[in-house]
Design a protein around this motif. Structure first.
Motif, PDB file in Angstrom:
ATOM      1  N   ARG A 153       0.834  -1.205   0.000  1.00  0.00           N
ATOM      2  CA  ARG A 153       0.000   0.000   0.000  1.00  0.00           C
ATOM      3  C   ARG A 153       0.870   1.257   0.000  1.00  0.00           C
ATOM      4  N   GLY A 156      -1.832   6.271  -1.545  1.00  0.00           N
ATOM      5  CA  GLY A 156      -2.866   6.464  -2.554  1.00  0.00           C
ATOM      6  C   GLY A 156      -3.191   5.240  -3.381  1.00  0.00           C
ATOM      7  N   TRP A 157      -2.475   4.131  -3.143  1.00  0.00           N
ATOM      8  CA  TRP A 157      -2.646   2.932  -3.948  1.00  0.00           C
ATOM      9  C   TRP A 157      -2.691   1.696  -3.067  1.00  0.00           C
ATOM     10  N   GLU A 191      -8.437   4.881  -2.254  1.00  0.00           N
ATOM     11  CA  GLU A 191      -7.191   4.479  -2.893  1.00  0.00           C
ATOM     12  C   GLU A 191      -7.486   3.906  -4.277  1.00  0.00           C
TER      13      GLU A 191
END
Length: 230
Positions: A153, A156-157, A191
């Motif tokens: 992680r 933002g992803w 995300e």
């Protein structure tokens, strides 16, 4: 540099810092969660030596690198595409059928998950991999037929990982079902999903592209062993 150029480092120093072992130049995930590790700024020889000292001689890790760093021996590798999902909406999930059900997976399901991984080989699944969370599966009766979860992680992803489906039930859309469940959880947190797939796995590539993933980069996941002195 984009955070996905080295998702391991940017996760280990970001949202997953609590799951990391190491310091500000070299980190790895907890050994019973994931074999992934990285060093700052793609690393100097000193940083890779620091990582080797951290894990000890003979440790095997996965890193995003094209060649084995000094002090490390390459023992395998995976030529991968990195895909990202940047769409606004998820496609509609296929019907499961009356004999199957979508379930959330947890600690009680680890043995079944390990068994499925051993039969399908999607990548490493360790005793605490389930602690990354977001795992979903499809069960047919008591049998785990498919699963997917999340792993790295970076800010933002979130990586969709461990996507696998028992060959006995392939063609029924189970992998799509579990992927969509995982992706929905990621999007609900604000995300964006991303994933890695081996370049030769055209079956999986086709599925991911139908789901709305687009290819961002080609990545080499190197499996390497530390040769540092004790």
């Amino acid at each position: 540099m984009h955070v996905l150029d080295d998702p391991a480092w940017n996760a280990l120093t970001g949202p997953h810092a609590a799951l990391a072992v190491g310091d500000d130049r070299a980190r790895r995930y907890l050994p019973d969660m994931s074999p992934f590790a990285s060093v700052a700024d793609h690393g100097s020889d000193a940083d890779w030596a620091r990582l080797a000292d951290l894990v000890g001689p003979g440790a095997t890790l996965g890193v995003f690198a094209d060649a084995a760093p000094a002090g490390w021996e390459a023992v395998g590798g995976h030529d991968c595409y990195q895909y990202v999902f940047e769409g606004a909406d998820l496609p509609t999930a296929p019907a499961l059928g009356d004999d199957a059900r979508l379930v959330r997976l947890g600690e009680a399901d680890v043995d079944d998950a390990v068994d499925l991984v051993e039969r399908t080989r999607p990548g490493p699944f360790l005793p605490r991999t389930i602690d990354f969370g977001g795992y979903h599966g499809v069960r047919v009766g008591d049998r785990l037929a498919a699963m997917a979860g999340q792993r790295m992680r970076p800010d933002g992803w979130c990586e969709v990982s461990a996507v696998c489906s028992d060959p006995q039930w392939r063609g029924r859309g189970f992998a799509v079902q579990v992927m969509l469940a995982v992706m929905r959880g990621i999007l609900d947190r604000g995300e964006r999903p991303f994933l890695h797939v081996e370049t030769g796995n055209q079956r999986a590539v086709a599925v991911y592209e139908r789901l709305g993933f687009t290819r961002r980069a080609r990545m080499n996941v190197l499996v390497c062993r530390s040769s540092a002195a004790a």
